[in-house]
Design a protein around this motif. Structure first.
Motif, PDB file in Angstrom:
ATOM      1  N   PRO A 120     -15.093  25.236 -24.151  1.00  0.00           N
ATOM      2  CA  PRO A 120     -15.518  26.577 -23.731  1.00  0.00           C
ATOM      3  C   PRO A 120     -17.031  26.629 -23.493  1.00  0.00           C
ATOM      4  O   PRO A 120     -17.768  25.780 -24.006  1.00  0.00           O
ATOM      5  CB  PRO A 120     -15.123  27.443 -24.929  1.00  0.00           C
ATOM      6  N   PRO A 121     -17.485  27.604 -22.744  1.00  0.00           N
ATOM      7  CA  PRO A 121     -18.901  27.692 -22.386  1.00  0.00           C
ATOM      8  C   PRO A 121     -19.845  27.708 -23.581  1.00  0.00           C
ATOM      9  O   PRO A 121     -20.921  27.099 -23.530  1.00  0.00           O
ATOM     10  CB  PRO A 121     -18.983  29.013 -21.600  1.00  0.00           C
ATOM     11  N   ARG A 122     -19.451  28.371 -24.667  1.00  0.00           N
ATOM     12  CA  ARG A 122     -20.333  28.442 -25.841  1.00  0.00           C
ATOM     13  C   ARG A 122     -20.541  27.071 -26.460  1.00  0.00           C
ATOM     14  O   ARG A 122     -21.628  26.736 -26.917  1.00  0.00           O
ATOM     15  CB  ARG A 122     -19.758  29.413 -26.869  1.00  0.00           C
ATOM     16  N   LEU A 123     -19.497  26.246 -26.477  1.00  0.00           N
ATOM     17  CA  LEU A 123     -19.625  24.901 -27.023  1.00  0.00           C
ATOM     18  C   LEU A 123     -20.450  24.017 -26.090  1.00  0.00           C
ATOM     19  O   LEU A 123     -21.246  23.195 -26.545  1.00  0.00           O
ATOM     20  CB  LEU A 123     -18.247  24.283 -27.253  1.00  0.00           C
ATOM     21  N   VAL A 124     -20.278  24.201 -24.795  1.00  0.00           N
ATOM     22  CA  VAL A 124     -21.090  23.466 -23.819  1.00  0.00           C
ATOM     23  C   VAL A 124     -22.569  23.767 -24.048  1.00  0.00           C
ATOM     24  O   VAL A 124     -23.414  22.860 -24.063  1.00  0.00           O
ATOM     25  CB  VAL A 124     -20.690  23.842 -22.375  1.00  0.00           C
ATOM     26  N   GLU A 125     -22.872  25.048 -24.221  1.00  0.00           N
ATOM     27  CA  GLU A 125     -24.256  25.461 -24.467  1.00  0.00           C
ATOM     28  C   GLU A 125     -24.769  24.906 -25.806  1.00  0.00           C
ATOM     29  O   GLU A 125     -25.915  24.460 -25.906  1.00  0.00           O
ATOM     30  CB  GLU A 125     -24.347  26.981 -24.473  1.00  0.00           C
ATOM     31  N   PHE A 126     -23.902  24.908 -26.808  1.00  0.00           N
ATOM     32  CA  PHE A 126     -24.255  24.402 -28.136  1.00  0.00           C
ATOM     33  C   PHE A 126     -24.609  22.921 -28.053  1.00  0.00           C
ATOM     34  O   PHE A 126     -25.629  22.460 -28.601  1.00  0.00           O
ATOM     35  CB  PHE A 126     -23.071  24.631 -29.085  1.00  0.00           C
ATOM     36  N   GLN A 127     -23.793  22.142 -27.363  1.00  0.00           N
ATOM     37  CA  GLN A 127     -24.063  20.714 -27.212  1.00  0.00           C
ATOM     38  C   GLN A 127     -25.355  20.478 -26.430  1.00  0.00           C
ATOM     39  O   GLN A 127     -26.163  19.612 -26.803  1.00  0.00           O
ATOM     40  CB  GLN A 127     -22.889  20.034 -26.506  1.00  0.00           C
ATOM     41  N   THR A 128     -25.547  21.234 -25.379  1.00  0.00           N
ATOM     42  CA  THR A 128     -26.753  21.074 -24.558  1.00  0.00           C
ATOM     43  C   THR A 128     -28.016  21.363 -25.369  1.00  0.00           C
ATOM     44  O   THR A 128     -28.982  20.595 -25.337  1.00  0.00           O
ATOM     45  CB  THR A 128     -26.698  22.005 -23.336  1.00  0.00           C
ATOM     46  N   ASN A 129     -28.002  22.459 -26.112  1.00  0.00           N
ATOM     47  CA  ASN A 129     -29.180  22.868 -26.881  1.00  0.00           C
ATOM     48  C   ASN A 129     -29.488  21.911 -28.030  1.00  0.00           C
ATOM     49  O   ASN A 129     -30.662  21.687 -28.352  1.00  0.00           O
ATOM     50  CB  ASN A 129     -28.984  24.281 -27.436  1.00  0.00           C
ATOM     51  N   GLU A 130     -28.440  21.369 -28.649  1.00  0.00           N
ATOM     52  CA  GLU A 130     -28.642  20.542 -29.832  1.00  0.00           C
ATOM     53  C   GLU A 130     -28.773  19.059 -29.524  1.00  0.00           C
ATOM     54  O   GLU A 130     -29.574  18.352 -30.135  1.00  0.00           O
ATOM     55  CB  GLU A 130     -27.487  20.757 -30.827  1.00  0.00           C
ATOM     56  N   TRP A 131     -27.979  18.570 -28.572  1.00  0.00           N
ATOM     57  CA  TRP A 131     -27.963  17.128 -28.315  1.00  0.00           C
ATOM     58  C   TRP A 131     -28.986  16.681 -27.280  1.00  0.00           C
ATOM     59  O   TRP A 131     -29.514  15.575 -27.366  1.00  0.00           O
ATOM     60  CB  TRP A 131     -26.563  16.709 -27.853  1.00  0.00           C
ATOM     61  N   ASP A 132     -29.261  17.519 -26.285  1.00  0.00           N
ATOM     62  CA  ASP A 132     -30.190  17.102 -25.223  1.00  0.00           C
ATOM     63  C   ASP A 132     -31.577  16.717 -25.746  1.00  0.00           C
ATOM     64  O   ASP A 132     -32.152  15.720 -25.290  1.00  0.00           O
ATOM     65  CB  ASP A 132     -30.317  18.198 -24.161  1.00  0.00           C
ATOM     66  N   PRO A 133     -32.170  17.477 -26.691  1.00  0.00           N
ATOM     67  CA  PRO A 133     -33.486  17.081 -27.190  1.00  0.00           C
ATOM     68  C   PRO A 133     -33.489  15.701 -27.865  1.00  0.00           C
ATOM     69  O   PRO A 133     -34.455  14.947 -27.734  1.00  0.00           O
ATOM     70  CB  PRO A 133     -33.824  18.184 -28.208  1.00  0.00           C
ATOM     71  N   VAL A 134     -32.411  15.370 -28.553  1.00  0.00           N
ATOM     72  CA  VAL A 134     -32.322  14.058 -29.210  1.00  0.00           C
ATOM     73  C   VAL A 134     -32.161  12.968 -28.160  1.00  0.00           C
ATOM     74  O   VAL A 134     -32.783  11.902 -28.249  1.00  0.00           O
ATOM     75  CB  VAL A 134     -31.141  14.021 -30.198  1.00  0.00           C
ATOM     76  N   LEU A 135     -31.337  13.226 -27.173  1.00  0.00           N
ATOM     77  CA  LEU A 135     -31.133  12.260 -26.100  1.00  0.00           C
ATOM     78  C   LEU A 135     -32.423  12.030 -25.328  1.00  0.00           C
ATOM     79  O   LEU A 135     -32.786  10.886 -25.000  1.00  0.00           O
ATOM     80  CB  LEU A 135     -30.027  12.762 -25.160  1.00  0.00           C
ATOM     81  N   GLN A 136     -33.168  13.110 -25.062  1.00  0.00           N
ATOM     82  CA  GLN A 136     -34.438  12.988 -24.362  1.00  0.00           C
ATOM     83  C   GLN A 136     -35.449  12.220 -25.206  1.00  0.00           C
ATOM     84  O   GLN A 136     -36.206  11.394 -24.689  1.00  0.00           O
ATOM     85  CB  GLN A 136     -34.987  14.376 -24.029  1.00  0.00           C
ATOM     86  N   TRP A 137     -35.439  12.464 -26.520  1.00  0.00           N
ATOM     87  CA  TRP A 137     -36.337  11.719 -27.404  1.00  0.00           C
ATOM     88  C   TRP A 137     -36.048  10.229 -27.329  1.00  0.00           C
ATOM     89  O   TRP A 137     -36.974   9.412 -27.214  1.00  0.00           O
ATOM     90  CB  TRP A 137     -36.162  12.188 -28.855  1.00  0.00           C
ATOM     91  N   ALA A 138     -34.774   9.861 -27.386  1.00  0.00           N
ATOM     92  CA  ALA A 138     -34.396   8.446 -27.368  1.00  0.00           C
ATOM     93  C   ALA A 138     -34.797   7.786 -26.049  1.00  0.00           C
ATOM     94  O   ALA A 138     -35.310   6.655 -26.032  1.00  0.00           O
ATOM     95  CB  ALA A 138     -32.897   8.296 -27.603  1.00  0.00           C
ATOM     96  N   GLU A 139     -34.578   8.487 -24.945  1.00  0.00           N
ATOM     97  CA  GLU A 139     -34.929   7.915 -23.646  1.00  0.00           C
ATOM     98  C   GLU A 139     -36.439   7.722 -23.526  1.00  0.00           C
ATOM     99  O   GLU A 139     -36.904   6.708 -22.975  1.00  0.00           O
ATOM    100  CB  GLU A 139     -34.400   8.810 -22.531  1.00  0.00           C
ATOM    101  N   ASN A 140     -37.220   8.679 -24.043  1.00  0.00           N
ATOM    102  CA  ASN A 140     -38.679   8.557 -24.001  1.00  0.00           C
ATOM    103  C   ASN A 140     -39.182   7.526 -24.997  1.00  0.00           C
ATOM    104  O   ASN A 140     -40.084   6.736 -24.691  1.00  0.00           O
ATOM    105  CB  ASN A 140     -39.331   9.912 -24.288  1.00  0.00           C
ATOM    106  N   ARG A 141     -38.591   7.530 -26.175  1.00  0.00           N
ATOM    107  CA  ARG A 141     -39.032   6.617 -27.242  1.00  0.00           C
ATOM    108  C   ARG A 141     -38.844   5.167 -26.854  1.00  0.00           C
ATOM    109  O   ARG A 141     -39.708   4.321 -27.091  1.00  0.00           O
ATOM    110  CB  ARG A 141     -38.251   6.932 -28.531  1.00  0.00           C
ATOM    111  N   TYR A 142     -37.711   4.840 -26.238  1.00  0.00           N
ATOM    112  CA  TYR A 142     -37.401   3.450 -25.905  1.00  0.00           C
ATOM    113  C   TYR A 142     -37.561   3.145 -24.425  1.00  0.00           C
ATOM    114  O   TYR A 142     -37.286   2.016 -23.996  1.00  0.00           O
ATOM    115  CB  TYR A 142     -35.976   3.118 -26.362  1.00  0.00           C
ATOM    116  N   ASP A 143     -37.985   4.160 -23.647  1.00  0.00           N
ATOM    117  CA  ASP A 143     -38.206   4.006 -22.207  1.00  0.00           C
ATOM    118  C   ASP A 143     -36.952   3.463 -21.523  1.00  0.00           C
ATOM    119  O   ASP A 143     -36.981   2.439 -20.826  1.00  0.00           O
ATOM    120  CB  ASP A 143     -39.395   3.082 -21.942  1.00  0.00           C
ATOM    121  N   VAL A 144     -35.831   4.172 -21.742  1.00  0.00           N
ATOM    122  CA  VAL A 144     -34.548   3.744 -21.189  1.00  0.00           C
ATOM    123  C   VAL A 144     -33.826   4.938 -20.583  1.00  0.00           C
ATOM    124  O   VAL A 144     -34.208   6.092 -20.790  1.00  0.00           O
ATOM    125  CB  VAL A 144     -33.647   3.119 -22.284  1.00  0.00           C
TER     126      VAL A 144
END
Length: 286
Positions: free
Chosen positions: A144-168
């Motif tokens: 559902p849309p609320r869960l999609v938003e929940f995943q985006t708000n919570e997981w995207d910052p961690v994913l972005q950190w990992a991509e920046n941290r390891y340059d991948v």
């Protein structure tokens, strides 16, 4: 008397001083769902005092005047004094019955010392790296849309950190097959994991297995995440359901505390296996 773990980490960042020490305090009261290596579940306590001594190969744990041994009969010897203190604290906290399933650090050390499955460093690296293809934070829902938003708000910052941290490049996907992780990304993580010693890799694999995520585990090791936050992120869909339907205390709370305990122990193990071998003790003056 054993030094306090809270005093040991009083000068460390908040993720160690708060999350790990609070997590370690729960080790005595929760079960370990997935133990790396343990001889049995319980045994009548046979000692009164616990102490630490320095031997030829490292630091040893003494139960009264007996040297602690591994399930295979080896002298229980760890590479650093902070780790020895943490393990000794587990033994010192046992009551009338020794509950091995609560002694996460001890079982991790037993795994490293006895190596019952005869795994080499490359095996340990591969075991953690394989989780990248099915990493928790990379799998997304379409509704559902609320869960999609929940995943985006919570997981995207961690994913972005990992991509920046390891340059991948990692990415995410709503496909049941998950995202296609580039070979270059896997090579980068492989090189990074190879920089750790075998003891630390055992702890990292344990963390990855608990969280079902290499990214969250590395966020903990790098002190980007707290234990509580990493566990929350690994249980995001379950947390969403709890918010929607309510919490079942005897089930959800127990599972949460159990996972926090195991994750905290694994994280602490990694940091202690990477720390300096000797603690500088203050001389008490009259």
């Amino acid at each position: 008397m054993l030094p306090s773990l809270h005093r040991m980490f009083s000068a460390r960042p908040a993720v160690l001083n708060g999350s790990l020490c609070r997590g370690l305090c729960t080790l005595e009261s929760v079960f370990m769902q997935k133990r790396p290596y343990s001889p049995s579940t319980e045994r009548k306590k046979f000692y009164e005092s616990v102490s630490i001594s320095q031997g030829e190969g490292g630091f040893e744990i003494n139960l009264d005047r007996r040297k602690l041994k591994t399930p295979q009969g080896k002298i229980f010897t760890v590479p650093s004094e902070p780790l020895a203190i943490a393990v000794a604290t587990e033994w010192d906290s046992q009551c009338d019955t020794i509950k091995f399933f609560t002694m996460h650090l001890t079982t991790l050390c037993n795994t490293a010392l006895d190596n019952p499955t005869h795994r080499k460093k490359e095996h340990l690296i591969s075991a953690s790296l394989k989780f990248l293809d099915t990493d928790t934070v990379c799998y997304r829902v379409e509704e559902p849309p609320r869960l999609v938003e929940f995943q985006t708000n919570e997981w995207d910052p961690v994913l972005q950190w990992a991509e920046n941290r390891y340059d991948v490049a990692i990415g995410s996907s709503t496909s049941i097959m998950g995202p296609v992780i580039p070979d270059q990304t896997k090579e980068v993580f492989h090189r990074h994991l190879a920089s750790y010693n075998s003891w630390s890799l055992i702890g990292i694999e344990f963390m990855v297995t608990q969280l079902k995520s290499l990214i969250l585990a590395m966020g903990l090791v790098d002190r980007f995440l707290t234990v509580q936050k990493a566990v929350l992120l690994s249980r995001l869909e379950e947390e969403f359901q709890i918010q929607h339907w309510g919490n079942v205390e005897w089930a959800h709370d127990y599972d949460l505390q159990e996972l926090q305990s195991r994750t905290a122990a694994g994280t602490l193990f990694v940091h202690l296996c990477s720390s300096s071998s000797i603690i500088k003790h203050k001389l008490l003056q009259d």
